[in-house]
Each structure stands twice: as C-alpha cells, then as structure tokens.
Scaffold this motif. Structure first.
Motif, PDB file in Angstrom:
ATOM      1  N   ARG A 119       0.832  -1.218   0.000  1.00 44.04           N
ATOM      2  CA  ARG A 119       0.000   0.000   0.000  1.00 44.04           C
ATOM      3  C   ARG A 119       0.858   1.256   0.000  1.00 44.04           C
ATOM      4  O   ARG A 119       0.446   2.304  -0.485  1.00 44.04           O
ATOM      5  N   TRP A 120       2.042   1.162   0.570  1.00 38.57           N
ATOM      6  CA  TRP A 120       2.919   2.323   0.652  1.00 38.57           C
ATOM      7  C   TRP A 120       3.730   2.498  -0.608  1.00 38.57           C
ATOM      8  O   TRP A 120       4.126   3.593  -0.969  1.00 38.57           O
ATOM      9  N   GLU A 121       3.958   1.392  -1.269  1.00 36.38           N
ATOM     10  CA  GLU A 121       4.820   1.435  -2.436  1.00 36.38           C
ATOM     11  C   GLU A 121       4.036   1.751  -3.702  1.00 36.38           C
ATOM     12  O   GLU A 121       4.547   2.394  -4.624  1.00 36.38           O
ATOM     13  N   SER A 122       2.761   1.309  -3.746  1.00 36.94           N
ATOM     14  CA  SER A 122       2.024   1.406  -5.006  1.00 36.94           C
ATOM     15  C   SER A 122       1.408   2.785  -5.229  1.00 36.94           C
ATOM     16  O   SER A 122       0.889   3.064  -6.304  1.00 36.94           O
ATOM     17  N   ASN A 123       1.464   3.641  -4.220  1.00 40.07           N
ATOM     18  CA  ASN A 123       0.898   4.977  -4.359  1.00 40.07           C
ATOM     19  C   ASN A 123       2.034   6.002  -4.267  1.00 40.07           C
ATOM     20  O   ASN A 123       2.740   6.063  -3.264  1.00 40.07           O
ATOM     21  N   ARG A 124       2.219   6.792  -5.350  1.00 42.94           N
ATOM     22  CA  ARG A 124       3.375   7.701  -5.403  1.00 42.94           C
ATOM     23  C   ARG A 124       3.425   8.694  -4.244  1.00 42.94           C
ATOM     24  O   ARG A 124       4.492   9.003  -3.730  1.00 42.94           O
ATOM     25  N   ASP A 125       2.245   9.190  -3.815  1.00 43.43           N
ATOM     26  CA  ASP A 125       2.232  10.173  -2.722  1.00 43.43           C
ATOM     27  C   ASP A 125       2.657   9.545  -1.409  1.00 43.43           C
ATOM     28  O   ASP A 125       3.434  10.113  -0.642  1.00 43.43           O
ATOM     29  N   ARG A 126       2.115   8.341  -1.173  1.00 42.62           N
ATOM     30  CA  ARG A 126       2.455   7.675   0.085  1.00 42.62           C
ATOM     31  C   ARG A 126       3.920   7.253   0.091  1.00 42.62           C
ATOM     32  O   ARG A 126       4.603   7.345   1.101  1.00 42.62           O
ATOM     33  N   MET A 127       4.419   6.808  -1.067  1.00 39.29           N
ATOM     34  CA  MET A 127       5.832   6.436  -1.156  1.00 39.29           C
ATOM     35  C   MET A 127       6.726   7.635  -0.828  1.00 39.29           C
ATOM     36  O   MET A 127       7.698   7.551  -0.075  1.00 39.29           O
ATOM     37  N   ARG A 128       6.345   8.788  -1.380  1.00 41.34           N
ATOM     38  CA  ARG A 128       7.131  10.005  -1.126  1.00 41.34           C
ATOM     39  C   ARG A 128       7.097  10.370   0.359  1.00 41.34           C
ATOM     40  O   ARG A 128       8.113  10.732   0.943  1.00 41.34           O
ATOM     41  N   MET A 129       5.915  10.215   0.961  1.00 40.26           N
ATOM     42  CA  MET A 129       5.802  10.530   2.385  1.00 40.26           C
ATOM     43  C   MET A 129       6.740   9.628   3.200  1.00 40.26           C
ATOM     44  O   MET A 129       7.454  10.076   4.095  1.00 40.26           O
ATOM     45  N   TRP A 130       6.739   8.335   2.867  1.00 38.63           N
ATOM     46  CA  TRP A 130       7.600   7.361   3.560  1.00 38.63           C
ATOM     47  C   TRP A 130       9.077   7.747   3.412  1.00 38.63           C
ATOM     48  O   TRP A 130       9.795   7.912   4.407  1.00 38.63           O
ATOM     49  N   LEU A 131       9.506   7.954   2.162  1.00 36.34           N
ATOM     50  CA  LEU A 131      10.939   8.180   1.923  1.00 36.34           C
ATOM     51  C   LEU A 131      11.392   9.532   2.475  1.00 36.34           C
ATOM     52  O   LEU A 131      12.431   9.625   3.147  1.00 36.34           O
ATOM     53  N   GLU A 132      10.608  10.579   2.216  1.00 31.83           N
ATOM     54  CA  GLU A 132      11.032  11.910   2.684  1.00 31.83           C
ATOM     55  C   GLU A 132      11.009  11.993   4.207  1.00 31.83           C
ATOM     56  O   GLU A 132      11.897  12.587   4.811  1.00 31.83           O
ATOM     57  N   SER A 133       9.994  11.377   4.816  1.00 35.45           N
ATOM     58  CA  SER A 133       9.954  11.442   6.286  1.00 35.45           C
ATOM     59  C   SER A 133      11.048  10.567   6.891  1.00 35.45           C
ATOM     60  O   SER A 133      11.380  10.694   8.063  1.00 35.45           O
ATOM     61  N   ALA A 134      11.630   9.686   6.074  1.00 36.44           N
ATOM     62  CA  ALA A 134      12.777   8.893   6.538  1.00 36.44           C
ATOM     63  C   ALA A 134      14.074   9.700   6.421  1.00 36.44           C
ATOM     64  O   ALA A 134      15.109   9.283   6.922  1.00 36.44           O
ATOM     65  N   LYS A 299      27.481  16.863  -7.701  1.00 39.68           N
ATOM     66  CA  LYS A 299      27.865  17.301  -6.342  1.00 39.68           C
ATOM     67  C   LYS A 299      27.896  16.112  -5.390  1.00 39.68           C
ATOM     68  O   LYS A 299      27.983  16.268  -4.169  1.00 39.68           O
ATOM     69  N   LEU A 300      27.800  14.935  -5.963  1.00 43.22           N
ATOM     70  CA  LEU A 300      27.798  13.665  -5.218  1.00 43.22           C
ATOM     71  C   LEU A 300      26.641  13.570  -4.225  1.00 43.22           C
ATOM     72  O   LEU A 300      26.755  13.002  -3.146  1.00 43.22           O
ATOM     73  N   GLU A 301      25.514  14.171  -4.629  1.00 48.88           N
ATOM     74  CA  GLU A 301      24.300  14.036  -3.825  1.00 48.88           C
ATOM     75  C   GLU A 301      23.405  12.963  -4.452  1.00 48.88           C
ATOM     76  O   GLU A 301      23.333  12.864  -5.686  1.00 48.88           O
ATOM     77  N   PHE A 302      22.729  12.219  -3.579  1.00 50.27           N
ATOM     78  CA  PHE A 302      21.795  11.185  -4.031  1.00 50.27           C
ATOM     79  C   PHE A 302      20.395  11.748  -4.092  1.00 50.27           C
ATOM     80  O   PHE A 302      19.947  12.374  -3.127  1.00 50.27           O
ATOM     81  N   LYS A 303      19.703  11.537  -5.191  1.00 48.59           N
ATOM     82  CA  LYS A 303      18.267  11.845  -5.199  1.00 48.59           C
ATOM     83  C   LYS A 303      17.542  10.560  -5.585  1.00 48.59           C
ATOM     84  O   LYS A 303      17.808   9.986  -6.651  1.00 48.59           O
ATOM     85  N   VAL A 304      16.676  10.099  -4.712  1.00 47.92           N
ATOM     86  CA  VAL A 304      16.010   8.810  -4.922  1.00 47.92           C
ATOM     87  C   VAL A 304      14.641   9.066  -5.541  1.00 47.92           C
ATOM     88  O   VAL A 304      13.863   9.855  -5.009  1.00 47.92           O
ATOM     89  N   PHE A 305      14.365   8.431  -6.682  1.00 51.50           N
ATOM     90  CA  PHE A 305      13.054   8.679  -7.300  1.00 51.50           C
ATOM     91  C   PHE A 305      12.072   7.542  -7.050  1.00 51.50           C
ATOM     92  O   PHE A 305      10.887   7.677  -7.298  1.00 51.50           O
TER      93      PHE A 305
END
Ligand code: ATP
Length: 356
Positions: A119-134, A299-305
């Motif tokens: 449920r967290w992975e299949s919805n882009r908004d919820r996935m973003r909430m999970w990853l960004e809040s991490a 700049k050797l920064e990671f951006k996770v999509f």
C-alpha cells in the motif's frame, strides 16, 4: 489483507522439512529457483503462459514442477494445491503487477516479506511521504505545469516501467507532450548517473551492519538499460528529433552491473537504514530485498526517485554473487539470500518474522 494469524496457522500446519519455494515464471525467477535449489528447497513455477520451455536450457534454475494457470487470479482458486505443497510464495515486481495489489494482498498463502508494504509502495504520494519522512532526498515535485522552469520528467500515474513518461523544459513542451486522458506527476529531471541499489534487510541476523532488531546487507547494484533514451543521442539533437515525432522513452529492456565509488557507501547504508527504520514506524517493517532507485549528481548528492520493496530484476546479473555480497558470503545471489532467510527462520522457529 489476509490476517497474519491465518498465515501463521497455515505455517504451523506445514511440514517444515518439505517447504516449496514458488514464484511466477518471469522477471527474476531463474535466480529465485536457482537460489532455492542451492538452499535445498523444492521449487514450483507458476505460469499462465506457455513460456516455460526456456527453462530446459537452464537445468540449475528449472523448477521441480510447473503449475499452469488460466489467469493470474486463478491462483486464488488453486490455494489448496499450493498449501498441500507447503508453498512459500516469493513476490517479484511482475508477480505483484500482473496479479494486482488487491488480489496479492488477499492471497491466503504464506508469502515472503511484509505485504503491508504494498500500500505504501504502489501509491506515489504515500511512497514520497515514507521516503522523505525517513530523511531520503527525492527530486522535487512541480505542482503547476506553468511553473516549469527547468527540465522535468512527466510521469503518468500507474504507468509501469516508465511507459509514456516524457521530458519537458517549459510549459509549451509540457502541453505538446501531454496525454490529457491520464493523470500525472511532474518531477524535476535530475541530471547525473543512475544507481539502483539492492539491499536485503534481515530481522533475524544479529551480526553485520545492525539496523533496528536485525541487519542490513548490500547485495549488489545495477543500472537499467532503457529504450529508447539510452541510444537516442546517436540520432542527433533532441529538438530536431521531436519535430520528427521521436520522443525519449524509458522502457526497461535489461540491466547492467555497476559499483559505486567507495566514498559513497556510507551514504548508501545511511539511506537503507533510514528507510528500514521508518518502515517499522509506518507499517511494521519491510523484510528481505528492496531497491532504492536514484541518481547521483555531480555534487555527489543522491536523489532517490523510487523504492521497490522486493527483489528487482536488476539483481539478475549477480547469480553467482557480486562485488558486495561476496564480502559477506561468496556465491550469494539475492534469490538465494531469500531462501537462506526462510531456511534460517524455519530452523529457528521464527517464520513469523519473515512471512506474511
Ligand atoms: P518501475 O515501476 O518499473 O520502476 P516507474 O514507472 O515507476 O518504473 P520510475 O522508476 O519512476 O518509473 O522511472 C523510470 C525511469 O525514468 C528511471 O529508471 C529513470 O531512468 C528515469 N527517471 C525517473 N525519475 C527521474 C528523475 N526525477 N530524473 C531523471 N530521470 C528519472
């Protein structure tokens, strides 16, 4: 969602010496079957197509038995047959996609990993909430197309494998490329090099890189071959190509093994740890293989999509191990690591920690 108690009751009745590892015949099944055989399990290939003859070419990855189904949902009508074989299902990307999240969640068959993650992975908004809040950095979203002031990637919701995605550099290009029938998200296009990081989180292992109650392993890394964007530059300037109706597309056709510069490894582990810890807070944890898909800038920064919370096909080049997993145990693919986890859990009476 099938209640966990129901699954645990089924597991209780299983003959633990005769467990069968089953998955859908596609995606990373060669690796999963090969790994299960190496760990001493029986194997079952589930298929709806007549696509199994090619396994004859790979005896070490050919399942002991095939189960031919009329459709993916037919799996739900064959539950008794699966349970009679003491089956543990290994989900992979195509399995969940073809069967559909709803049906997959309801399947009353013991499955490796925590199905709550879907449920967290299949919805882009919820996935973003999970990853960004991490604490993981993601490419920013541009809410209003009129505010496109840099290269962006327009992603259709629900499109799999990057199908139909397009790049725009301003509002005009956005209008030109848009399919008005589909809902979309506009994301900053991150310029850099892509890395698809394959992790394995074990809630059982107590040594190694300790995270939460268990241990986080880095199995391998790949970069996806994507058609046609990877080769489009050979035809010249993209503006001219657009006039000819040739737009870049991101359809995955294969995978290439990569390693990352060693100085970035602490960051790789930090990100993995943050995502695992947050998964525990949000939905009871994420067990087994997962993949963070990201871009490293100059700049050797990671951006996770994106995150994939199961085995990814990008781990297929590493059937005999990788430059990372070799440093834990040689000859250890992600597919084999899954079966090893099931074996250790069964021996230790801890199947409840890895199965849902
Ligand atoms: P899948 O579910 O198969 O992983 P998807 O449809 O969810 O695919 P993404 O993984 O989000 O799509 O993106 C597909 C491809 O587009 C990526 O592999 C990458 O090459 C490219 N891509 C995605 N997001 C970005 C971004 N923000 N900047 C640059 N490239 C990107």
């Amino acid at each position: 969602m099938v209640p966990k108690e129901k699954i645990l009751k089924i597991l209780d009745e299983y003959d633990k010496d005769k467990l069968t590892v089953a998955t859908l015949c596609s995606h990373s099944s060669l690796q999963i079957f090969n790994g299960a055989k190496k760990e001493g399990f029986r194997t079952l290939g589930l298929t709806v197509k007549d696509n199994f003859r090619y396994y004859d070419a790979f005896p070490k990855a050919k399942p002991d038995e095939f189960m031919k189904l009329d459709s993916y949902s037919d799996l739900l009508d064959n539950v008794d047959e699966l349970l009679a074989r003491n089956v543990i299902v290994i989900p992979h990307g195509s399995f969940v996609e073809y069967m559909g999240t709803d049906k997959f969640e309801k399947m009353p068959v013991p499955t490796f990993g925590n199905r709550n993650v879907l449920r967290w992975e299949s919805n882009r908004d919820r996935m973003r909430m999970w990853l960004e809040s991490a604490g993981v950095v993601m490419p920013p979203i541009i809410e209003d197309p009129k505010e496109i002031d840099r290269p962006v990637l327009v992603k259709y919701n629900g499109a799999k494998g990057g199908r139909g995605f397009f790049i725009a550099k301003d509002y005009n290009e956005f209008k030109l490329g848009l399919d008005p029938e589909q809902s979309y998200t506009i994301q900053e296009y991150v310029l850099g090099t892509r890395y698809y990081l394959h992790y394995f989180y074990s809630p059982i292992r107590k040594d190694g890189f300790k995270v939460h109650d268990g241990s986080l392993e880095l199995m391998s890394m790949d970069r996806r071959d994507e058609s046609n964007i990877d080769e489009l530059y050979k035809l010249g300037a993209s503006e001219e190509l657009k006039r000819l109706g040739l737009f870049p597309t991101f359809v995955v056709t294969g995978n290439v093994p990569v390693v990352i510069r060693e100085s970035l490894l602490p960051k790789v582990f930090d990100m993995g740890e943050q995502v695992v810890n947050r998964a525990y807070e949000l939905f009871g944890g994420m067990i087994g293989p997962f993949c963070l898909e990201g871009i490293v800038t100059d700049k050797l920064e990671f951006k996770v999509f994106e995150i994939s919370s199961r085995i990814v096909a990008g781990s297929n080049p590493f059937i005999s191990g990788s430059p990372y997993s070799d440093l834990t145990e040689e000859n250890m693919s992600t597919g084999r690591r899954i079966s090893r986890e099931i074996k250790v859990a069964a021996q230790a009476g801890q199947m409840d920690k890895v199965i849902s």
